[in-house]
Write an enzyme that holds these catalytic residues in place. Structure first.
Site, PDB file in Angstrom:
ATOM      1  N   LEU A 525       0.823  -1.213   0.000  1.00 52.70           N
ATOM      2  CA  LEU A 525       0.000   0.000   0.000  1.00 52.70           C
ATOM      3  C   LEU A 525       0.851   1.254   0.000  1.00 52.70           C
ATOM      4  CD1 LEU A 525      -2.564  -1.102   2.724  1.00 52.70           C
ATOM      5  CD2 LEU A 525      -3.065  -0.819   0.311  1.00 52.70           C
ATOM      6  N   GLY A 526       2.058   1.144   0.548  1.00 48.76           N
ATOM      7  CA  GLY A 526       2.919   2.326   0.604  1.00 48.76           C
ATOM      8  C   GLY A 526       3.963   2.153   1.679  1.00 48.76           C
ATOM      9  N   GLY A 528       5.191   3.362   5.387  1.00 49.14           N
ATOM     10  CA  GLY A 528       4.775   4.050   6.598  1.00 49.14           C
ATOM     11  C   GLY A 528       5.976   4.628   7.306  1.00 49.14           C
ATOM     12  N   GLY A 529       5.785   5.033   8.533  1.00 47.83           N
ATOM     13  CA  GLY A 529       6.853   5.658   9.308  1.00 47.83           C
ATOM     14  C   GLY A 529       8.114   4.820   9.380  1.00 47.83           C
ATOM     15  N   GLY A 531       8.540   1.503   7.758  1.00 47.96           N
ATOM     16  CA  GLY A 531       8.653   0.384   6.833  1.00 47.96           C
ATOM     17  C   GLY A 531       7.447   0.308   5.923  1.00 47.96           C
ATOM     18  N   PRO A 532       7.455  -0.696   5.034  1.00 50.25           N
ATOM     19  CA  PRO A 532       6.361  -0.819   4.071  1.00 50.25           C
ATOM     20  C   PRO A 532       5.048  -1.287   4.715  1.00 50.25           C
ATOM     21  CG  PRO A 532       7.867  -2.656   3.862  1.00 50.25           C
ATOM     22  CD  PRO A 532       8.475  -1.720   4.860  1.00 50.25           C
ATOM     23  N   VAL A 533       3.941  -0.955   4.063  1.00 53.52           N
ATOM     24  CA  VAL A 533       2.620  -1.360   4.549  1.00 53.52           C
ATOM     25  C   VAL A 533       1.953  -2.201   3.470  1.00 53.52           C
ATOM     26  CG1 VAL A 533       0.411  -0.548   5.429  1.00 53.52           C
ATOM     27  CG2 VAL A 533       2.453   0.808   5.816  1.00 53.52           C
ATOM     28  N   LYS A 547       1.759  -3.342   8.789  1.00 54.73           N
ATOM     29  CA  LYS A 547       2.910  -2.451   8.788  1.00 54.73           C
ATOM     30  C   LYS A 547       4.129  -3.268   9.185  1.00 54.73           C
ATOM     31  CE  LYS A 547       3.127   2.242  10.396  1.00 54.73           C
ATOM     32  NZ  LYS A 547       2.664   3.196  11.379  1.00 54.73           N
ATOM     33  N   ASP A 644       3.524  14.210  14.660  1.00 57.78           N
ATOM     34  CA  ASP A 644       3.722  14.112  13.208  1.00 57.78           C
ATOM     35  C   ASP A 644       2.373  14.143  12.493  1.00 57.78           C
ATOM     36  OD1 ASP A 644       5.136  14.037  10.893  1.00 57.78           O
ATOM     37  OD2 ASP A 644       5.508  11.885  10.921  1.00 57.78           O
TER      38      ASP A 644
END
Ligand SMILES: *[C@@H]1O[C@H](CO)[C@@H](O)[C@H](O)[C@H]1NC(C)=O
Ligand SMILES: *[C@@H]1O[C@H](CO)[C@@H](O)[C@H](O)[C@H]1NC(C)=O
Ligand SMILES: *[C@@H]1O[C@H](CO)[C@@H](O)[C@H](O)[C@H]1NC(C)=O
Ligand SMILES: *[C@@H]1O[C@H](CO)[C@@H](O)[C@H](O)[C@H]1NC(C)=O
Length: 836
Positions: A525-526, A528-529, A531-533, A547, A644
C-alpha cells in the site's frame, strides 16, 4: 433470474423458428456493433438510435455501456441530457456481456431477454401473466415497461424496471414493499464504479414493528431513518423544499416512500453510494456537475446505535454519547474509552406495577423493530396500555401533526436515540417511581455539579472567553490515581513488546505471510513511518493493513515499540484501530484495520480527486481530526502528543471518517507536564511549529500548530510547503494570513468546493486554522477550544501573525545546526538531529 424462466424463454426462442410463431412475436432488438437478426421495432419505441433507445421527451436513454474503466458491457438506462454519464438502472448488473455483441429482445410472451454472442440468455425480465401483443417502451420518467400495445395503464403493465431498482431512486419510483406478496423494492449500491453488481450496502424498509428505512452493510445495520411521524422520518433531512415533494404510504397492502419533482425540468436523483451514504443530487447545467442536495448520514450521531441501549447521541456534545437521564454507563471502563456500544443501564430497576413514565423531548425515536402501534389511539390510551404491560418500555405519538395522534409502544431496550431538539419529538420512557423523584431533585443538583465542571479552558485574547465543559475531568482524576504502568512496555525485552499487552491479538507469521501474498508488491500500500505497509484479507473476510518493520532499522524498532505502546491503549473513532501484532523470528509487524480510502493527502492535493471531496465532507474531516486530537491530548488514558500530524497520516474509512494514524513519533506526557524538550527534532516540514523546530520544545501546542496547517490545506487544496503564488513568495500560512488581514479569506477556498461550500463554515475553519498556527504557542488555542470554536457560532478572537509564514524562516533558523538538510523530500517525515 430463475432457471425455470430462462429455460422457458429459451424454448420459446427455439420454437420461434417455426414461421407461425415467429410472426406473432414482436421483437425489439438493440444491437451493439455486430448486427444480429434485426427484426422489427414497435411503434411505441420512438427512437432507435442505432444501438440505443431514447424516451419520448429525450430525457432518458437506454443502451449498452461500459462503466468506469471496465471493458464489460451492461444494458442500462441513463440520463440523456446531462454531460456526465449517469446510469440510473442496469439490467444485467450481475452478469456482464464480455464482448461487444448483445441483443435485447421482447419475446412473444412479453419477456425481455438479453442474449450474448452465442445467443444464450444472460438476463431476463419476468411476468406474472403472458401477453398478446407485448411491447417495450422507455417512458419519460426513466421507467422501462413491458405492456400490452394498446394498454397505457401502468398498473396493468407486465413488467417495469421501476420495480427492480439498482442504486438509484428516481422521481415516481416506489421504495418499499408489498405487504401481501412480500415483494420488496429497495436500493443496493454498486460494488465499485467499474462494477454495477450488488455491493455491500442496501437501503430498504424494515417491516417489523412500525416500518423504518434501514441502511445495512453486509446485513449489519448502519443507519435507520426513524419512524415516519406524519411529516417526515425522524430527522431534519426531509423538509418541504422547492425541488420535490414526498410521500410515505403505509396501509394494509403496502409500505413505500416516493417523491415527485415539482418541476420536471429539474433533474434530481437519490442514490445509495458505494460508500454507504444515501445522497440526493441535482443536476446543475451551469457547473456541469451533480450538486449535492442532501445526505442521510450527516454526522456520527446518525451511525446506528453508536451510543448503545439507552444512550443518547448529541452531536453538539463532546463526547457525543451520553446516557439518558436516570441511566448510567453499563460498563464504565469501556464507556470512558469512548467505546459506547455497551450502552447504559437503569440506575434503579423497574418493579412494573409502581412504574412511571418520564418525558424526554426533542429526540429521534428509538428503533421500532420491536414496537407495536395503533393509528387511532390517543396519548392517554397509549400510556395506559403501556402501563398495563410490564415489558412495555416506552410510548410516543405516531403522528405529531395537529397536537399528536396515534400510539407507538416499544417492547425492547431503546436503541439509537439521538438528541435533535428542534426536529425531534417526545418519548415517554418507563422508569422506577423513585427515579422520577430522584430526577426532579437531580435537576437542580446536577446543575450545581455542572457548574463546577465548567471551566474556562482558554482565554485566547482580550476580546473573548470560551467556556468549555470538561466532562471527563473526574474520570481523568481517577486515572491519574491509578498511575501509568504502561511505561514497562518500552523497557521490556525486545521480543515482548506485543506479548506484554494483553489487549493485543498476536498473529502468526504464516497467516500474515499468506494473506499478504508473501508480501507481494501488488499488496503493497505504501511506506509508513518505519517500513512498508501491505494489504491483506483475513480468512473471515476482514481487510487489514500490515505495517512491517524494516529489518535493518534501529530507529524503526524504537518507533515500532512506541507505536505499540501508544496506540494499543487508545480507542477513539477518529484514531486508526490496531488489531494486533506479529512478532516472530526477525519480523515485527503491526496489524491495523484497513482504510479503503487511503489517506487524506490523496484527496486534497490532487486536482481530480479533490472534486470528490465536497465541503460537508471536508468539514466533517476537520471536525473529526479535531476530536481525535482532543482525545489524544486530553481525554485518553495516556495523554499524548502526536508530533507528526499531517495529511498523509490522516486515513479515511469508507464513510470518509478521518482516522489519525502513525504513532511512531508520539510521546505521552504527565498531567502536570506542559512541555518537553528534545534533542532530536522529528516531524515533517511544513507542519512543524517554530518553537519545536528551532528550540526543540514540544507541547500539545505543537500538534495544534500542525492541525492549523492541516485545516488550511484542507480548505485551500495546496500543501503549505510547496505553495507558490505569482505575487509573493509566502507559503500557504503566509498567503492565508495575508488574505485574512485584507478581508479576502474567501479567496483561499479551493476551486472544486468554492461553489458548493457553506461559506460561514469555511471562513470559520480558516479563522480557527490561523489561530492554531500563531507564532507563540501560548497564543494558540487548546484542542478543546478548537472543537468548541469549530462547532460554535460566537465571535472568534483575532489571530496574530503565524509562525513560519515564509519558507526561508525554517531553513535559516536551522542552517547552522542541522545536519540532515536534504529538504527536497516530499512530505516524508524528517529527523533534524540536534537541532537545538
Ligand atoms: C420476478 O423475479 C423477481 C426476482 O427474481 C422475483 O422477486 C419476482 O417475484 C418475480 N416476479 C414474478 C411476477 O414472477
Ligand atoms: C421549471 O423550471 C424552469 C427552468 O428553471 C423554468 O423556466 C420554468 O418556469 C419552471 N416551471 C415551473 C412550472 O415552475
Ligand atoms: C386501535 O385502537 C382503537 C381505539 O382504541 C380500537 O378501536 C382498535 O381496535 C385498535 N386497533 C387495533 C388493531 O388494535
Ligand atoms: C405484553 O406485550 C408483549 C408484546 O406485545 C406480549 O407478547 C405480551 O403477551 C404482553 N403481556 C401482557 C401481560 O399483556
Amino acid at each position: 433470474m430463475t432457471k425455470f424462466t430462462a429455460a422457458k424463454i429459451m424454448s420459446a426462442c427455439v420454437d420461434s423458428t417455426s414461421a407461425l410463431l415467429y410472426i406473432s412475436i414482436l421483437l425489439l432488438i438493440i444491437k451493439i456493433s455486430t448486427a444480429i437478426d434485426t427484426i422489427n421495432t414497435t411503434q411505441s419505441i420512438r427512437d432507435i438510435d442505432g444501438d440505443s433507445m431514447v424516451s419520448a421527451d429525450g430525457s432518458f436513454k437506454m443502451g449498452f455501456f461500459s462503466p468506469g474503466s471496465s471493458k464489460n458491457r451492461y444494458l442500462g438506462i441513463w440520463f440523456n441530457k446531462v454531460s456526465v454519464m449517469t446510469v440510473v438502472w442496469v439490467a444485467n448488473r450481475e452478469i456482464p456481456l464480455t464482448n461487444s455483441s448483445g441483443v435485447l429482445r421482447v419475446t412473444g410472451e412479453g419477456l425481455l431477454v438479453l442474449l450474448n454472442h452465442n445467443e444464450s440468455i444472460i438476463w431476463s425480465s419476468n411476468a406474472s401473466r403472458s401477453a398478446r401483443f407485448p411491447v417495450a417502451q422507455l417512458l419519460d420518467s426513466g421507467n422501462l415497461v413491458v405492456k400490452e400495445e394498446d394498454d397505457n395503464d401502468l398498473e396493468n403493465s407486465l413488467w417495469q424496471s421501476f420495480d427492480y431498482p439498482c442504486d438509484t431512486l428516481l422521481a415516481g419510483m416506489k421504495m418499499g414493499r408489498n405487504s401481501i406478496t412480500g415483494f420488496d423494492r429497495h436500493l443496493t449500491s454498486w460494488k465499485t464504479t467499474d462494477d454495477p453488481s450488488r455491493g455491500n450496502f442496501t437501503f430498504r424498509f424494515d417491516p417489523s414493528g412500525y416500518p423504518e428505512q434501514i441502511l445495512t452493510e453486509n446485513s449489519i445495520r448502519r443507519y435507520r431513518s426513524g419512524p415516519w411521524n406524519g411529516l417526515r422520518f425522524g430527522g431534519p433531512q426531509l423538509r418541504p423544499n422547492p425541488v420535490y415533494k414526498y410521500e410515505f404510504v403505509f396501509n394494509d397492502k403496502e409500505i413505500f416512500f416516493r417523491y415527485q419533482l415539482l418541476n420536471n425540468s429539474i433533474l434530481s436523483r437519490l442514490v445509495l453510494t458505494q460508500t454507504g451514504d444515501v445522497r440526493r443530487l441535482t443536476w446543475s447545467d451551469e457547473t456541469g456537475i451533480w450538486a449535492f442536495y442532501l445526505t442521510l448520514i450527516v454526522d456520527d450521531c446518525n451511525r446506528y446505535a453508536l451510543c448503545g441501549a439507552y444512550g443518547s447521541c448529541d452531536i453538539n456534545n463532546s463526547p457525543a454519547c451520553g446516557c439518558l437521564k436516570g441511566f448510567l454507563p453499563k460498563v464504565p471502563r469501556t464507556w470512558d474509552m469512548m467505546n459506547w456500544s455497551d450502552g447504559c443501564a437503569r440506575r434503579t430497576p423497574l418493579n412494573c406495577t409502581g412504574d412511571v413514565f418520564q418525558r424526554y423531548s426533542g429526540v429521534k425515536l428509538p428503533e421500532t423493530r420491536k414496537s407495536w402501534f395503533n393509528k387511532s389511539m390517543n396519548l392517554e390510551q397509549c400510556k395506559s396500555l403501556c402501563m398495563k404491560n410490564c415489558s412495555c418500555t416506552a410510548y410516543a405519538n405516531l403522528d405529531i401533526r395537529e397536537g399528536g395522534s396515534g400510539c407507538l409502544l416499544w417492547f425492547s431496550d431503546l436503541i439509537d436515540i439521538r438528541q435533535f431538539n428542534d426536529n425531534g419529538q417526545d418519548i415517554y420512557i418507563r422508569m422506577a417511581a423513585s427515579e422520577q423523584d430522584h430526577n426532579d431533585e437531580e435537576g437542580t443538583k446536577s446543575n450545581k455539579t455542572k457548574h463546577t465542571r465548567i471551566i474556562v479552558i482558554s482565554v485566547v485574547s482580550a476580546g473573548m472567553l470560551l467556556l468549555g465543559i470538561v466532562l471527563v475531568l473526574l474520570v481523568r482524576k481517577k486515572k491519574q490515581q491509578k498511575g501509568r504502568k504502561v511505561t514497562g512496555i518500552l523497557e521490556g525485552r525486545r521480543d515482548d513488546t506485543c506479548k506484554e499487552d494483553p489487549e493485543l491479538q498476536l498473529f502468526d507469521l504464516g497467516t500474515i505471510t499468506c494473506v499478504t501474498n508473501n508480501f507481494s508488491l501488488t499488496n503493497k500500500l505504501g511506506e509508513g513511518g518505519f517500513g512498508p505497509v501491505y494489504k491483506g484479507i483475513l480468512e473471515d473476510g476482514q481487510e487489514i493493513a500490515v505495517k512491517r518493520l524494516s529489518k535493518s532499522s534501529r530507529q524503526g524498532l524504537d518507533e515500532f515499540k512506541n507505536e505499540v505502546m501508544h496506540i494499543a491503549k487508545l480507542q477513539h473513532r477518529n484514531l486508526v484501530k490496531l488489531l494486533g501484532c506479529c512478532m516472530e523470528a526477525d519480523e515485527r509487524m503491526l496489524i491495523y484495520e484497513f482504510m479503503p480510502k487511503k489517506s487524506l493527502d490523496i484527496f486534497i492535493f490532487d486536482r481530480t480527486h479533490s472534486a470528490l471531496l465536497d465541503w460537508p465532507q471536508r468539514y466533517h474531516i476537520i471536525n473529526g481530526i479535531a476530536r481525535g486530537l482532543l482525545y489524544l491530548h486530553q481525554d485518553s488514558r495516556l495523554r499524548i502528543i502526536h508530533r507528526d500530524l499531517k495529511a498523509s497520516n490522516i486515513l479515511l474509512d469508507n464513510s470518509m471518517n478521518p482516522k489519525i494514524s502513525d504513532f511512531g513519533l508520539a510521546r505521552s506526557f504527565e498531567e502536570n507536564e506542559t512541555e518537553a524538550n528534545t534533542k532530536r527534532v522529528v516531524g515533517t516540514y511544513g507542519y512543524i511549529s517554530p518553537e519545536y523546530a528551532i528550540d526543540g520544545i514540544y507541547s500539545v501546542k505543537s500538534d495544534v500548530f500542525s492541525f492549523g496547517v492541516l485545516v488550511l490545506e484542507i480548505v485551500n487544496g495546496n500543501r503549505n510547503r510547496r505553495f507558490c503564488h505569482p505575487d509573493h513568495n509566502l507559503n500557504l500560512l503566509g498567503h492565508a494570513w495575508r488574505l485574512f488581514t485584507e478581508g479576502r479569506s474567501s479567496e483561499l477556498i479551493t476551486e472544486p468546493i468554492a461553489e458548493s461550500c457553506n461559506l460561514s463554515e469555511a471562513l470559520r475553519s480558516i479563522h480557527v486554522g490561523l489561530l492554531c498556527v500563531q507564532c507563540h504557542p501560548n497564543d494558540r488555542p487548546s484542542m478543546s477550544s478548537v472543537v468548541l470554536m469549530l462547532s460554535g457560532e460566537g465571535k472568534l478572537p483575532q489571530p496574530k501573525q503565524p509562525g513560519f509564514f515564509t519558507e526561508r524562516t525554517l531553513v535559516e533558523a536551522n542552517s547552522s545546526s542541522v545536519k540532515n538538510t536534504s529538504c527536497s523530500v516530499n512530505d516524508s517525515t524528517i529527523t533534524l538531529l540536534e537541532a537545538r
